[in-house]
Design a protein around this motif. Structure first.
Motif, short mmCIF file in Angstrom:
data_model
loop_
_atom_site.label_atom_id
_atom_site.label_comp_id
_atom_site.label_asym_id
_atom_site.label_seq_id
_atom_site.Cartn_x
_atom_site.Cartn_y
_atom_site.Cartn_z
N ALA A 178 47.63 -44.71 18.08
CA ALA A 178 49.11 -44.87 17.24
C ALA A 178 49.60 -43.49 17.39
CB ALA A 178 48.79 -45.14 15.74
N GLU A 179 48.88 -42.30 17.30
CA GLU A 179 49.35 -40.90 17.53
C GLU A 179 49.96 -40.63 18.74
OE1 GLU A 179 44.97 -40.51 17.96
OE2 GLU A 179 46.14 -41.50 16.85
N HIS A 180 49.79 -41.31 19.82
CA HIS A 180 50.48 -41.36 21.24
C HIS A 180 51.73 -42.17 21.26
CE1 HIS A 180 46.31 -39.82 22.83
NE2 HIS A 180 46.67 -38.86 22.09
N ILE A 181 52.07 -43.07 20.42
CA ILE A 181 53.19 -44.10 20.44
C ILE A 181 54.41 -43.14 19.87
CG2 ILE A 181 54.07 -46.18 19.99
CD1 ILE A 181 51.23 -47.23 19.98
N ILE A 182 55.31 -42.60 20.22
CA ILE A 182 56.17 -41.80 19.90
C ILE A 182 57.39 -42.74 19.67
CG2 ILE A 182 57.91 -39.90 20.68
CD1 ILE A 182 55.59 -38.58 22.15
N ILE A 183 57.97 -42.69 18.70
CA ILE A 183 59.02 -43.69 18.06
C ILE A 183 60.30 -43.72 19.12
CG2 ILE A 183 60.61 -44.46 16.39
CD1 ILE A 183 57.64 -44.92 15.74
N GLY A 184 60.67 -42.55 19.48
CA GLY A 184 61.84 -42.23 20.22
C GLY A 184 61.48 -42.80 21.71
N GLU A 185 60.54 -42.77 22.35
CA GLU A 185 60.07 -43.47 23.44
C GLU A 185 60.06 -44.75 23.45
OE1 GLU A 185 56.27 -41.71 24.97
OE2 GLU A 185 57.18 -39.73 25.15
N VAL A 186 59.60 -45.30 22.38
CA VAL A 186 59.58 -46.92 22.30
C VAL A 186 61.13 -47.19 22.37
CG1 VAL A 186 59.03 -48.69 20.76
CG2 VAL A 186 57.32 -46.85 21.10
N VAL A 187 61.70 -46.80 21.42
CA VAL A 187 63.45 -47.07 21.26
C VAL A 187 63.80 -47.00 22.80
CG1 VAL A 187 65.63 -46.77 20.41
CG2 VAL A 187 63.49 -46.46 18.90
N ARG A 188 63.51 -45.92 23.43
CA ARG A 188 64.31 -45.68 24.87
C ARG A 188 63.95 -46.99 25.77
NH1 ARG A 188 62.89 -40.45 23.59
NH2 ARG A 188 64.77 -39.21 23.63
N ASP A 189 62.47 -47.23 25.47
CA ASP A 189 61.99 -48.48 26.41
C ASP A 189 62.34 -49.45 26.17
OD1 ASP A 189 60.39 -46.57 28.05
OD2 ASP A 189 58.67 -46.97 26.87
N LEU A 190 62.69 -49.88 24.95
CA LEU A 190 63.33 -51.54 24.55
C LEU A 190 64.77 -51.38 24.32
CD1 LEU A 190 60.45 -52.15 21.55
CD2 LEU A 190 60.48 -52.75 24.14
#
Length: 141
Positions: A71-83
């Motif tokens: 969970a500490e490697h899942i960056i919210i900004g990256e998830v938003v960019r990916d989705l």
């Protein structure tokens, strides 16, 4: 700026999975039930998250879904960019006749960048750390 339900539900699913005890899997149905997300829509979201490596999905009797990385490697900004499509306005010449001279698109791009920069400072783990109230809400009833 409003996120699509696809991204919103994807983030909720990641939060739910991060709240599980280490090594534990759950079902898409359990996530669907907890957040009242249509199961068919959630299946598409989980498939995308699995393709991106955020989720591990195991089929079969002892299968289920879990985080695909810590969970500490899942960056919210990256998830938003990916989705998220992240196109705030349609600045194509055919859609807007002032595109060539418009300064609004530059300001909107700066705002989007600032939004994502803020989200880059937060991980899924950050959302759960010292948040007993959230953990309680995610506990099955």
């Amino acid at each position: 700026m409003q996120l699509t339900s696809f991204t919103d539900y994807g983030l909720r699913a990641l939060i739910f999975l991060a709240a599980l005890p280490a090594g534990e899997r759950t079902s898409i149905q359990a996530v669907s039930d907890r957040f009242r997300i249509p199961k068919n829509h959630l299946i598409k979201i989980i498939n995308k998250l699995a393709q991106l490596g955020y989720v591990t999905a195991v089929r079969g009797k002892n299968g289920g879904i879990s985080l695909g990385m810590p969970a500490e490697h899942i960056i919210i900004g990256e998830v938003v960019r990916d989705l998220e499509p992240l196109q705030i306005v349609n600045c194509a010449e055919s859609a807007c006749h002032i595109t060539a001279a418009c300064r609004l698109k530059v300001q909107l791009a700066k705002a989007k960048d600032a939004f994502l920069q803020q989200l880059d400072e937060c991980t899924i783990k950050d959302l759960l750390t010292d948040n007993d109230e959230l953990l309680l809400l995610l506990t099955p009833v």
